[in-house]
Design a protein around this motif. Sequence first.
Motif, PDB file in Angstrom:
ATOM      1  N   GLU A  83       0.838  -1.404  -0.115  1.00  0.00           N
ATOM      2  CA  GLU A  83       0.034   0.292   0.119  1.00  0.00           C
ATOM      3  C   GLU A  83       0.932   1.315  -0.028  1.00  0.00           C
ATOM      4  OE1 GLU A  83      -3.447   1.825  -0.341  1.00  0.00           O
ATOM      5  OE2 GLU A  83      -3.236  -0.337  -0.338  1.00  0.00           O
ATOM      6  N   GLU A  84       1.877   1.049   0.447  1.00  0.00           N
ATOM      7  CA  GLU A  84       2.846   2.432   0.845  1.00  0.00           C
ATOM      8  C   GLU A  84       3.633   2.896  -0.535  1.00  0.00           C
ATOM      9  OE1 GLU A  84       5.021  -1.050   2.563  1.00  0.00           O
ATOM     10  OE2 GLU A  84       3.147  -0.176   2.921  1.00  0.00           O
ATOM     11  N   LYS A 130       0.990   5.427  -5.541  1.00  0.00           N
ATOM     12  CA  LYS A 130       1.016   6.846  -5.554  1.00  0.00           C
ATOM     13  C   LYS A 130      -0.185   7.737  -4.703  1.00  0.00           C
ATOM     14  CE  LYS A 130       1.131  10.381  -9.306  1.00  0.00           C
ATOM     15  NZ  LYS A 130       1.114  10.584 -10.756  1.00  0.00           N
ATOM     16  N   THR A 131       0.361   8.568  -4.139  1.00  0.00           N
ATOM     17  CA  THR A 131      -0.531   9.440  -3.231  1.00  0.00           C
ATOM     18  C   THR A 131      -1.102  10.682  -4.058  1.00  0.00           C
ATOM     19  OG1 THR A 131       0.766   8.904  -1.412  1.00  0.00           O
ATOM     20  CG2 THR A 131      -0.916  10.803  -1.004  1.00  0.00           C
ATOM     21  N   GLU A 132      -2.275  10.564  -4.189  1.00  0.00           N
ATOM     22  CA  GLU A 132      -3.327  11.580  -5.206  1.00  0.00           C
ATOM     23  C   GLU A 132      -4.372  11.768  -4.617  1.00  0.00           C
ATOM     24  OE1 GLU A 132      -2.285  11.481  -9.640  1.00  0.00           O
ATOM     25  OE2 GLU A 132      -3.552   9.805  -9.049  1.00  0.00           O
ATOM     26  N   PHE A 133      -4.826  13.140  -4.485  1.00  0.00           N
ATOM     27  CA  PHE A 133      -6.042  13.625  -4.006  1.00  0.00           C
ATOM     28  C   PHE A 133      -6.898  14.106  -5.290  1.00  0.00           C
ATOM     29  CE2 PHE A 133      -2.695  14.130  -0.795  1.00  0.00           C
ATOM     30  CZ  PHE A 133      -3.331  13.384   0.312  1.00  0.00           C
ATOM     31  N   ASP A 172      -1.444  16.799  -5.761  1.00  0.00           N
ATOM     32  CA  ASP A 172      -0.411  16.058  -4.541  1.00  0.00           C
ATOM     33  C   ASP A 172      -0.669  16.293  -3.327  1.00  0.00           C
ATOM     34  OD1 ASP A 172       0.651  15.179  -6.915  1.00  0.00           O
ATOM     35  OD2 ASP A 172       2.320  16.618  -7.169  1.00  0.00           O
ATOM     36  N   ASP A 173      -1.247  17.513  -2.797  1.00  0.00           N
ATOM     37  CA  ASP A 173      -1.270  17.959  -1.638  1.00  0.00           C
ATOM     38  C   ASP A 173      -2.876  17.913  -1.219  1.00  0.00           C
ATOM     39  OD1 ASP A 173      -1.342  18.862   1.034  1.00  0.00           O
ATOM     40  OD2 ASP A 173       0.149  20.656   0.607  1.00  0.00           O
ATOM     41  N   ASN A 174      -3.162  17.318  -0.210  1.00  0.00           N
ATOM     42  CA  ASN A 174      -4.659  17.422   0.266  1.00  0.00           C
ATOM     43  C   ASN A 174      -5.240  18.902   0.739  1.00  0.00           C
ATOM     44  OD1 ASN A 174      -7.161  15.985   1.000  1.00  0.00           O
ATOM     45  ND2 ASN A 174      -6.732  16.663   3.003  1.00  0.00           N
ATOM     46  N   SER A 183     -12.361   8.628  -5.264  1.00  0.00           N
ATOM     47  CA  SER A 183     -11.182   7.930  -4.655  1.00  0.00           C
ATOM     48  C   SER A 183     -11.431   6.637  -5.832  1.00  0.00           C
ATOM     49  CB  SER A 183     -11.526   7.072  -3.340  1.00  0.00           C
ATOM     50  OG  SER A 183     -12.634   6.647  -3.431  1.00  0.00           O
TER      51      SER A 183
END
Length: 244
Positions: free
Chosen positions: A25-26, A29-32, A78-80, A105
């Motif tokens: 999970e880590e 890619k972190t996306e908002f 990239d930033d919440n 999501s």
Amino acid sequence: MEELTKNWNNLTLSECEGLNFRRKEEQAKTEFILAAKFLTKRALNIDAIAKTFTPLWRSKNGFKIKKESDHVVLFSFDDNSEMEKVIAAEPLSFDKRLMVLQRYSKEMDVGDMEFSKVTFWVQVHNLPIRFQTKRIAEQLCEAIGKVNTGVDEAEAEGDNFMRVRVNIDISQPLSRGRVVSLDSGSLLAESKQFRPWLKAAPFVPNRKYVVKVPGFFARKKAEAAKEKLETMKNKLVVVVRTSK
């Protein structure tokens, strides 16, 4: 059908194909992501959308735009905090048409999203002076939708009206009003009807409608402290060195 099932059971994977590949999970890619539906019949131009919202949102890291369907676009950040800043700027429009935002999501299907809630600034006019408070204005607007009670007092006070941030279901008819009961009776019948005053005048944020005046002694104390600070800044510092 039985023959197809039999053939399927005979299928096997090679040693390379059968290796188990696990995704952590880590490593994802972190996306908002914000899904936006444009309430227009015109075809959307992604380049025009980018040129319109880039100077308005002023994103530090930028954002990505992906056309999901004819009138639905995905904005990826990239930033919440930058995504939340865009949501806080509602209502938004493009080409003079409303744009409905909804958090998205990867597990969601865009086709199942309703796009029915938009947050508006609602102006409350003609309240008696003694009832022109933020709390009473919020209670009145509960008939319209979900009220955001986290608005600062300075943002809620207008010239001769109160402003309330309300999340409204645009799929439902707009509320025509609300009966208000007072100790001396209720509103007159003609005051309860739908009238042109429902359309509020534009709010000018640069113009001051409310000025807070501090107490007399508090102001004197602040002025004395400021004067003392200025005096200390203007003093010359002399360093004397003695020779041995």
